[in-house]
Design an enzyme around this catalytic site. Structure first.
Site, mmCIF file in Angstrom:
data_model
loop_
_atom_site.group_PDB
_atom_site.id
_atom_site.type_symbol
_atom_site.label_atom_id
_atom_site.label_comp_id
_atom_site.label_asym_id
_atom_site.label_seq_id
_atom_site.Cartn_x
_atom_site.Cartn_y
_atom_site.Cartn_z
ATOM 1 N N ASN A 101 -0.023 -0.856 0.116
ATOM 2 C CA ASN A 101 0.018 0.250 0.085
ATOM 3 C C ASN A 101 0.845 1.558 -0.046
ATOM 4 O O ASN A 101 1.097 1.551 0.856
ATOM 5 C CB ASN A 101 -0.531 -0.026 1.439
ATOM 6 C CG ASN A 101 -1.624 1.531 1.630
ATOM 7 O OD1 ASN A 101 -1.835 1.611 0.720
ATOM 8 N ND2 ASN A 101 -2.546 1.478 2.218
ATOM 9 N N LYS B 43 0.269 3.659 -0.096
ATOM 10 C CA LYS B 43 -0.687 5.320 0.077
ATOM 11 C C LYS B 43 -0.150 6.622 -0.808
ATOM 12 O O LYS B 43 0.309 6.399 -2.089
ATOM 13 C CB LYS B 43 -0.518 5.917 1.547
ATOM 14 C CG LYS B 43 -0.176 4.752 2.436
ATOM 15 C CD LYS B 43 0.456 4.467 4.123
ATOM 16 C CE LYS B 43 -0.159 3.637 4.521
ATOM 17 N NZ LYS B 43 -0.239 3.753 6.297
ATOM 18 N N HIS C 175 -9.906 1.572 4.377
ATOM 19 C CA HIS C 175 -8.653 1.817 5.207
ATOM 20 C C HIS C 175 -9.036 3.018 6.287
ATOM 21 O O HIS C 175 -10.405 4.236 6.295
ATOM 22 C CB HIS C 175 -7.911 2.070 4.315
ATOM 23 C CG HIS C 175 -5.912 2.160 4.628
ATOM 24 N ND1 HIS C 175 -6.126 3.686 6.077
ATOM 25 C CD2 HIS C 175 -5.043 1.389 5.035
ATOM 26 C CE1 HIS C 175 -4.513 2.654 6.017
ATOM 27 N NE2 HIS C 175 -4.473 2.071 5.745
ATOM 28 N N GLU D 177 -7.685 5.314 7.225
ATOM 29 C CA GLU D 177 -7.152 6.646 6.709
ATOM 30 C C GLU D 177 -8.833 7.455 6.437
ATOM 31 O O GLU D 177 -8.300 8.325 6.270
ATOM 32 C CB GLU D 177 -5.978 6.553 6.386
ATOM 33 C CG GLU D 177 -4.835 6.264 7.075
ATOM 34 C CD GLU D 177 -3.678 5.449 6.282
ATOM 35 O OE1 GLU D 177 -3.395 5.894 4.887
ATOM 36 O OE2 GLU D 177 -2.188 5.625 6.964
ATOM 37 N N GLU E 176 -6.115 -4.481 10.467
ATOM 38 C CA GLU E 176 -5.114 -3.109 10.215
ATOM 39 C C GLU E 176 -5.690 -2.532 11.784
ATOM 40 O O GLU E 176 -6.119 -1.384 12.401
ATOM 41 C CB GLU E 176 -5.616 -2.540 9.585
ATOM 42 C CG GLU E 176 -4.796 -3.038 8.225
ATOM 43 C CD GLU E 176 -4.057 -2.739 7.307
ATOM 44 O OE1 GLU E 176 -3.023 -2.288 6.300
ATOM 45 O OE2 GLU E 176 -4.560 -1.145 7.015
ATOM 46 N N GLY F 197 1.982 2.349 10.580
ATOM 47 C CA GLY F 197 2.571 3.724 10.958
ATOM 48 C C GLY F 197 3.015 3.720 12.283
ATOM 49 O O GLY F 197 4.301 4.580 12.112
ATOM 50 N N SER G 126 2.329 -1.644 10.832
ATOM 51 C CA SER G 126 3.848 -1.752 10.609
ATOM 52 C C SER G 126 4.483 -3.375 10.519
ATOM 53 O O SER G 126 5.935 -3.343 11.337
ATOM 54 C CB SER G 126 3.770 -1.940 12.478
ATOM 55 O OG SER G 126 3.999 -0.160 12.887
HETATM 56 P P1 PGA Z 1 2.283 0.598 7.469
HETATM 57 O O1 PGA Z 1 0.971 0.735 7.276
HETATM 58 O O2 PGA Z 1 2.850 -0.762 6.882
HETATM 59 O O3 PGA Z 1 3.173 2.111 7.225
HETATM 60 O O4 PGA Z 1 1.850 0.916 9.126
HETATM 61 C C1 PGA Z 1 -0.137 -0.467 7.229
HETATM 62 C C2 PGA Z 1 -1.110 0.559 6.145
HETATM 63 O O5 PGA Z 1 -1.712 1.089 6.422
HETATM 64 O O6 PGA Z 1 -2.065 -0.298 5.252
#
Ligand code: PGA
Length: 241
Positions: free
Chosen positions: A6, A8, A94, A96, A163, A169, A202
């Protein structure tokens, strides 16, 4: 195992050069049973599908509009359009985007519209830190699954990405015990055919050694670490070593 990158809101045309290594890796024996899916920003789906035309790496989008047909929705893209330029998957729900106001009902509409357009869905669910502390993880996940998948028949086209919001993150991942229990709980929500279950939050070349031991996980949704081709390849290699 599935490894979903991903990206982003990162990457431009020149970032695609970094994927030459990944393409080479995908054609080597070292890939083992790994299946790679790249979810770049929409601007890179079309060039990426050209770049991947001679390899097995799949492409996904990171979100979609819920409308199946075209319409007056400035700034948005529907699943037909994503499919048309080479996407086979779409990430929906997601955190976000949930943070920006997407609710479970909207997510449900998006999932249905993705399936109609013949896209596979990576459906993200997860609890926040406050919810975890209040021991609400199970009820939150139950609700997200119940409303998100309401009247969705073909679960074989759905991947559930668990998640935990607090793990995205942050460099922090759930304890193995907690993760085993949560994945088990997610599975228990489905009677016969389970959707595939991914873990995200992460994931990196260090913690993959622990994460790969968790039962019933079909793969990983990888954000930060997927922007670095070497790290991404390393995660796949370590899953099989
Ligand atoms: P990350 O993000 O691996 O940077 O924690 C995962 C995600 O948001 O899908």
């Amino acid at each position: 195992m599935y490894f979903v990158a991903n990206w982003k809101m990162y990457g431009n045309l020149s970032s695609l050069n970094t994927l030459n290594k990944v393409i080479k890796f995908s054609k080597s024996k070292a890939i083992n049973k790994g299946r790679l899916i790249y979810c770049p920003p929409n601007t890179l789906i079309s060039p990426l599908s050209k770049k991947f035309s001679n390899c097995q790496i799949a492409i996904g989008a990171q979100n979609c509009h819920e409308n199946e047909s075209y319409g007056p929705f400035t700034g948005f893209v529907n699943c037909k359009m994503l499919k048309n330029i080479g996407a086979q998957f779409v990430i929906v729900g997601h955190s976000e985007n949930r943070k920006k106001g997407e609710n479970d009902k909207l997510i449900n509409l998006k999932i249905k519209s993705a399936l109609k357009a013949k896209l596979k869905v990576i459906f993200c669910i997860g609890e926040t830190l406050v919810e975890k502390r209040k021991k609400k993880t199970k009820s939150i996940l139950s609700n997200q699954i119940k409303i998100g998948l309401k009247k969705v028949k073909n679960k074989s086209k759905i991947f559930i990405a668990y998640e935990p919001v607090w793990a995205i993150g942050t460099g922090i991942i759930p304890s193995s015990n907690d993760l085993i229990k949560t994945v088990q709980f997610i599975k228990s929500k489905f009677k016969k055919k389970f959707p595939k279950i991914l873990y995200g939050g992460s994931v990196n070349p260090k913690n993959i050694k622990n994460l790969k031991e968790i039962d019933n996980i079909d793969g990983f949704l990888i954000g930060g670490a997927s922007q670095n081709a070497n790290k991404f390849i390393d995660i796949v290699k370590k899953t099989y070593s």
